[in-house]
Design a protein around this motif. Sequence first.
Motif, PDB file in Angstrom:
ATOM      1  N   THR A 126       0.825  -1.207   0.000  1.00  0.00           N
ATOM      2  CA  THR A 126       0.000   0.000   0.000  1.00  0.00           C
ATOM      3  C   THR A 126       0.859   1.256   0.000  1.00  0.00           C
ATOM      4  O   THR A 126       0.456   2.273  -0.573  1.00  0.00           O
ATOM      5  CB  THR A 126      -0.999   0.014   1.172  1.00  0.00           C
TER       6      THR A 126
ATOM      7  N   SER B  65     -11.659   4.319 -11.134  1.00  0.00           N
ATOM      8  CA  SER B  65     -12.726   4.756 -10.227  1.00  0.00           C
ATOM      9  C   SER B  65     -13.803   5.556 -10.938  1.00  0.00           C
ATOM     10  O   SER B  65     -14.794   5.950 -10.317  1.00  0.00           O
ATOM     11  CB  SER B  65     -12.136   5.613  -9.092  1.00  0.00           C
TER      12      SER B  65
ATOM     13  N   ASP C  45      -2.350   6.698   2.181  1.00  0.00           N
ATOM     14  CA  ASP C  45      -2.040   5.285   1.974  1.00  0.00           C
ATOM     15  C   ASP C  45      -0.540   5.041   2.049  1.00  0.00           C
ATOM     16  O   ASP C  45      -0.098   4.041   2.619  1.00  0.00           O
ATOM     17  CB  ASP C  45      -2.574   4.806   0.629  1.00  0.00           C
TER      18      ASP C  45
ATOM     19  N   ASP D 179      -9.089   1.358   5.208  1.00  0.00           N
ATOM     20  CA  ASP D 179      -9.648   0.518   4.142  1.00  0.00           C
ATOM     21  C   ASP D 179     -11.158   0.359   4.265  1.00  0.00           C
ATOM     22  O   ASP D 179     -11.881   0.483   3.273  1.00  0.00           O
ATOM     23  CB  ASP D 179      -8.976  -0.859   4.137  1.00  0.00           C
TER      24      ASP D 179
ATOM     25  N   ASP E 250     -12.748   3.604   3.341  1.00  0.00           N
ATOM     26  CA  ASP E 250     -12.792   3.746   1.883  1.00  0.00           C
ATOM     27  C   ASP E 250     -13.958   2.952   1.299  1.00  0.00           C
ATOM     28  O   ASP E 250     -14.678   3.440   0.427  1.00  0.00           O
ATOM     29  CB  ASP E 250     -11.486   3.251   1.249  1.00  0.00           C
ATOM     30  N   ALA E 251     -14.135   1.724   1.778  1.00  0.00           N
ATOM     31  CA  ALA E 251     -15.230   0.896   1.268  1.00  0.00           C
ATOM     32  C   ALA E 251     -16.572   1.568   1.509  1.00  0.00           C
ATOM     33  O   ALA E 251     -17.419   1.627   0.608  1.00  0.00           O
ATOM     34  CB  ALA E 251     -15.198  -0.488   1.928  1.00  0.00           C
TER      35      ALA E 251
ATOM     36  N   ALA F  20     -14.720  -0.909  -5.972  1.00  0.00           N
ATOM     37  CA  ALA F  20     -14.024  -0.164  -4.911  1.00  0.00           C
ATOM     38  C   ALA F  20     -14.260  -0.819  -3.559  1.00  0.00           C
ATOM     39  O   ALA F  20     -13.336  -0.935  -2.744  1.00  0.00           O
ATOM     40  CB  ALA F  20     -14.479   1.289  -4.889  1.00  0.00           C
TER      41      ALA F  20
ATOM     42  N   SER G 161     -11.244  -2.454  -1.380  1.00  0.00           N
ATOM     43  CA  SER G 161     -11.016  -1.881  -0.046  1.00  0.00           C
ATOM     44  C   SER G 161     -11.242  -2.910   1.053  1.00  0.00           C
ATOM     45  O   SER G 161     -10.432  -3.030   1.984  1.00  0.00           O
ATOM     46  CB  SER G 161     -11.932  -0.676   0.165  1.00  0.00           C
TER      47      SER G 161
ATOM     48  N   TRP H 178      -8.316  -5.514   1.048  1.00  0.00           N
ATOM     49  CA  TRP H 178      -7.097  -5.064   1.731  1.00  0.00           C
ATOM     50  C   TRP H 178      -7.308  -4.976   3.231  1.00  0.00           C
ATOM     51  O   TRP H 178      -6.441  -5.377   4.019  1.00  0.00           O
ATOM     52  CB  TRP H 178      -6.621  -3.721   1.167  1.00  0.00           C
ATOM     53  N   GLY H 179      -8.448  -4.475   3.644  1.00  0.00           N
ATOM     54  CA  GLY H 179      -8.734  -4.425   5.078  1.00  0.00           C
ATOM     55  C   GLY H 179      -8.782  -5.811   5.686  1.00  0.00           C
ATOM     56  O   GLY H 179      -8.259  -6.044   6.785  1.00  0.00           O
TER      57      GLY H 179
END
Length: 129
Positions: A13, A31, A55, A82, A85-86, A102, A106, A109-110
Motif C-alpha cells: 500500500t 474509479s 495510503d 480501508d 474507503d469501502a 471499490a 477496499s 485489503w482491510g
Amino acid sequence: MHEGLLRAVGATTAVYGLAVTAWPALLAKPSGLAEADGRVASATRTSLRPLAWRDAAGGLALALAPTGPALRTAACVRIAADFGDAALLGVTLPGRARRRAAVAVSVGWGALSVVGLLWPTAGRAAQGA
C-alpha cells in the motif's frame, strides 16, 4: 499476529500510495473519476493526492513499525482506512460496477490486515491458544 503479512500489506500500500501521489490517474481512471477522453481534471488530481499520501504514510507505518503495540496500532489504522474507503467510495463513486469494485478492493485489503492482526503466533498455536 502475522508480522510478515502485515508488513507485506504495508509495503504494497505504501508503493501504491506513492505511485498514485505521482500519477493520480492510476486511481482516477478505474474509479470513474477521469474525463470521457481519459484526462484527469486538476481538481480531481488535487483531491486524490492526499488520499494516496495517506495510503503511503499508513503503509510505511505498517511496514516499519516495531513489533508489538506499534505494529498493532498501524494495522488498526490501515483497517480503519480501508473499511472507511469501502463505506465512502461504495456510495459515492459513479456507476454501480465501480462502486462494487471499490468496495471489493477496499474490503479485501482491510481483510488481509485483519487476518494478519488476528493470526495466532506460533507460540500460542503450539500451546492451543
